[in-house]
Design an enzyme around this catalytic site. Structure first.
Site, PDB file in Angstrom:
ATOM      1  N   CYS A   6      64.145  -5.890  67.494  1.00 42.42           N
ATOM      2  CA  CYS A   6      62.919  -6.197  66.754  1.00 42.42           C
ATOM      3  C   CYS A   6      62.734  -7.707  66.652  1.00 42.42           C
ATOM      4  O   CYS A   6      63.406  -8.366  65.847  1.00 42.42           O
ATOM      5  CB  CYS A   6      62.962  -5.561  65.362  1.00 42.42           C
ATOM      6  SG  CYS A   6      61.509  -5.919  64.354  1.00 42.42           S
TER       7      CYS A   6
ATOM      8  N   CYS B 127      61.463  -8.919  63.254  1.00 45.81           N
ATOM      9  CA  CYS B 127      62.496  -8.906  62.215  1.00 45.81           C
ATOM     10  C   CYS B 127      63.443 -10.092  62.349  1.00 45.81           C
ATOM     11  O   CYS B 127      63.824 -10.721  61.354  1.00 45.81           O
ATOM     12  CB  CYS B 127      63.315  -7.614  62.286  1.00 45.81           C
ATOM     13  SG  CYS B 127      62.342  -6.098  62.310  1.00 45.81           S
ATOM     14  N   ASP B 128      63.873 -10.405  63.570  1.00 45.90           N
ATOM     15  CA  ASP B 128      64.997 -11.318  63.762  1.00 45.90           C
ATOM     16  C   ASP B 128      64.659 -12.602  64.514  1.00 45.90           C
ATOM     17  O   ASP B 128      65.534 -13.466  64.658  1.00 45.90           O
ATOM     18  CB  ASP B 128      66.118 -10.585  64.524  1.00 45.90           C
ATOM     19  CG  ASP B 128      66.626  -9.366  63.761  1.00 45.90           C
ATOM     20  OD1 ASP B 128      66.611  -9.401  62.519  1.00 45.90           O
ATOM     21  OD2 ASP B 128      67.026  -8.382  64.416  1.00 45.90           O
TER      22      ASP B 128
END
Length: 314
Positions: free
Chosen positions: A132, A135-136
């Site tokens: 993701c 997300c990261d």
């Protein structure tokens, strides 16, 4: 007989559990084979509102679970192997033998990122291997990352990651599978480089995490290492809906269809929330929001059923 059974314990399922428990519906939550969902494999979550310093994924999920339990939600370990939505009460089979009946069902079984299936991959999830970018990606500011994949999702991830890092797209074929517009956008980005005809073979890591991806040239058979600070696998997601086939309307990829603006499926009394019906956003906060929608829709449905049954007995 249960008023509400919730399938899944990610952000969507746990939010639905909190809301239905507060509505005194005494939900039973079936945890599945990955309690807490995908966030339990995530290290630090920095984009969930209310945590200015971030929070570890497993801790966030544990907090949600304890909040649901505080209001009376009941949790049960088990894997749903079949359902019967042909009539109410609905029947849910757990671990192939136990049958639970429910007046309403909320499906929040999520979707699973497809893995490459190569040595070193699963061991380094959260240690430089991610699925993701949203997300990261922030953690790789000023660094170098790999994006594995050749479809639209890979191009989208690659373009997004150039906000933070230099990106190398790795694809096993000489031609990309992405749509023309997505390819053109990625190829026009000066921060994206390309390694094509390269089959991922192994993830290499040290005590600090991801170090390099070993690839094999599809034409020559030669192997080499692509060193980077992290790797994003973007070869698609698969909704966890195999056990629902023939019971509920799904799209060609297996995502559950819901009535726009609601969590209601084509079966009255069955609701869906989170990544199991969302192929676009796939974020913890959107999953939680749809879990709230499912709980409120479920509560209204049960109230309407109770009112109808009450009028019939008069």
């Amino acid at each position: 007989m249960r008023k509400v059974v919730i399938l899944g314990t990610g952000p969507a399922g746990l939010t639905a559990a909190i809301y239905t428990a507060r509505a005194n519906l005494q939900p039973l939550v079936i945890e599945g084979n990955e309690p807490g969902g995908q966030l339990t494999t995530t290290t630090e979550v920095e984009n969930f509102p209310g945590f200015p310093d971030g929070i570890m994924g497993p801790e966030l999920m544990d907090n949600m679970r304890r909040q649901a339990e505080r209001f009376g939600a009941e949790f049960r370990r088990g894997y749903v192997t079949g359902v019967d939505f042909s009539r109410r009460p609905f029947r849910i089979t757990v671990d192939e033998t136990d049958v639970i009946e429910a007046e309403a069902v909320i499906i929040a079984t999520g979707a699973s990122a497809k893995h490459l299936g190569i040595p070193g991959e699963d061991e380094n999830i959260g240690r430089g291997v991610s699925y993701c970018a949203t997300c990261d990606g922030f953690f790789y500011r000023g660094k170098k990352v790999l994006v594995v994949g050749g479809g639209d999702s890979a191009m989208e991830e690659a373009n997004f990651l150039t906000k933070f890092a230099d990106v190398t797209v790795v694809h096993r074929r000489s031609e990309l599978r992405a749509s023309k517009i997505m390819q053109e956008r990625a190829r026009a980005n000066p921060k994206i480089s390309w390694v094509l005809n390269a089959v991922p073979v192994e993830v290499l890591a040290d005590e600090r995490g991801f170090k390099a991806l070993k690839v094999r040239d599809k034409e020559t058979g030669e192997e080499r290492l692509l060193e980077a600070d992290g790797m994003f696998v973007a070869i698609g997601h698969k909704p966890n809906t195999d056990f629902l086939r023939g019971q509920i309307d799904m799209d060609e990829l297996g995502y559950i269809k819901t009535i726009p603006g609601t969590a209601q499926t084509n079966v009255p009394g069955v609701f869906a929330c989170g990544d199991v019906q969302d192929s676009r956003y796939r974020q913890a906060i959107t999953a939680a929001g749809s879990g709230c929608m499912a709980a409120l829709d479920c509560e209204r449905f049960l109230e309407e059923v109770a009112a109808q049954e009450g009028s019939l007995t008069k």
